[in-house]
Enzyme design. Structure first.
Site: not given
Ligand SMILES: NC(=O)c1ccc[n+]([C@@H]2O[C@H](COP(=O)([O-])OP(=O)(O)OC[C@H]3O[C@@H](n4cnc5c(N)ncnc54)[C@H](OP(=O)(O)O)[C@@H]3O)[C@@H](O)[C@H]2O)c1
Length: 285
Positions: A18-19, A23-24, A145, A169
């Site tokens: 998910g880079a 966050i990734g 989380s 979630y």
């Molecule tokens: N944002 C927050 O406030 C928050 C808080 C607590 C925990 N987290 C955790 O942090 C992590 C990252 O979240 P984020 O907020 O950075 O989310 P994000 O910006 O929506 O990024 C999600 C990433 O996962 C990838 N992804 C989704 N489904 C996939 C699949 N089937 N195969 C490969 N890649 C896939 C997406 O790819 P695409 O670009 O192709 O869609 C994207 O790179 C998650 O585990 C989330 O639970 C986030």
């Protein structure tokens, strides 16, 4: 176990799922800042991933950043990535996750949050265990989380309950913390540590779907996972859950019977896709 923070000249290879996300991408960049680290962005969208690679290379001056295709919601795709993997793997960061507003299923017929956020983490560790063991000391960082709870072991896929993306979630992030404990015990004898963390509250596609704005920058959100990926704590501690770079008691991981029941439930998911005509590597058809 020795720390994974790269000593000068010591090659470390990290894989971040998910880079392309908020966050990734920041986690991958913070790891790539270390010139001895090679970083593989494991993503499903080639164009986005190549853009992320270019951005990280430009920002860090580290040219050892590349992309590898994977759809983490499909076991066959993860297994293909692991089968093609050459060389060591010292750090696996499970970070990819989704929060679709309506109930969706993968081509293998698994509810999408369960497949991506729970089984995706599980299958990645399983498929890369051999590589991690061979590269030990090695480590896994599961991005989870604080927003977690109400896991229903009898209904992981919301077949009996009405689907709600927030409930699905919270369940999935509880599961990530529980699986961290299950894998930590199993991999400890082989010099592989497994820890989980809350990153930060960051505006992203994922948090937007849940109705959260997010107050931190992606770089702030990446700090705890990158710290676990790089610093000695991530190699000396295992089976722990961290928030703001501090170990926090995790009631989910402490419930051993449920941890083992979840591990067993994940093991029961199919080895092969139900529809073999689909592209096993995933990506968008
Ligand atoms: N944002 C927050 O406030 C928050 C808080 C607590 C925990 N987290 C955790 O942090 C992590 C990252 O979240 P984020 O907020 O950075 O989310 P994000 O910006 O929506 O990024 C999600 C990433 O996962 C990838 N992804 C989704 N489904 C996939 C699949 N089937 N195969 C490969 N890649 C896939 C997406 O790819 P695409 O670009 O192709 O869609 C994207 O790179 C998650 O585990 C989330 O639970 C986030």
């Amino acid at each position: 176990m020795t720390p994974a923070a790269p000593h000068h000249g010591e090659r470390r290879v990290a894989l971040v799922t998910g880079a392309t996300g908020a966050i990734g991408r920041a986690i991958a960049r913070q790891i790539a800042v270390h010139p001895d680290c090679e970083v593989v962005l494991a993503c499903r969208d080639q164009a986005k991933a190549e853009r992320a690679v270019r951005e990280i290379v430009t920002a860090t001056g580290n040219s050892k950043v590349r992309y590898a295709p994977v759809d983490v919601s499909r076991r066959s795709s993860i297994e293909a990535l692991a089968a093609d993997w050459r060389g060591p793997l010292h750090v696996l960061v499970n970070n990819a996750a989704v929060t679709p507003r309506t109930r969706q299923e993968t081509p293998d017929g698994i509810e999408l949050q369960c497949a991506t956020n729970i089984l995706g983490y599980f299958w990645m560790v399983q498929a890369f265990t051999e590589h991690l063991q061979r590269s030990a000391p090695a480590r896994v960082v599961n991005v989870a989380s604080y927003w977690a709870g109400d896991l229903d072991l009898g209904d992981l896929e919301f077949r009996r309950r009405p689907y709600n993306n927030n409930d699905a979630y919270r369940q999935s992030k509880q599961a990530d913390r529980m699986l961290t404990v299950a894998f930590a015990e199993r991999l400890k004898p082989f010099g592989v540590t497994v820890n989980a963390c809350h990153p930060g509250d960051v505006r992203s596609a994922l948090s937007g779907n849940l109705g959260f704005g997010g107050t931190q920058t992606p770089d702030e959100g990446a700090q705890t996972p990158a710290w676990l990926a790089l610093e000695s704590v991530g190699g000396t501690q295992t089976g722990r859950y961290f928030e703001h770079r501090k170990a926090v008691h995790c009631p989910f991981g402490a419930h051993r019977v449920s941890v083992e029941a979840l591990y067993e439930a994940c093991l029961r998911y199919p080895l092969v896709p139900r529809d073999p005509t689909r592209n096993p590597r995933g990506g968008r058809p």
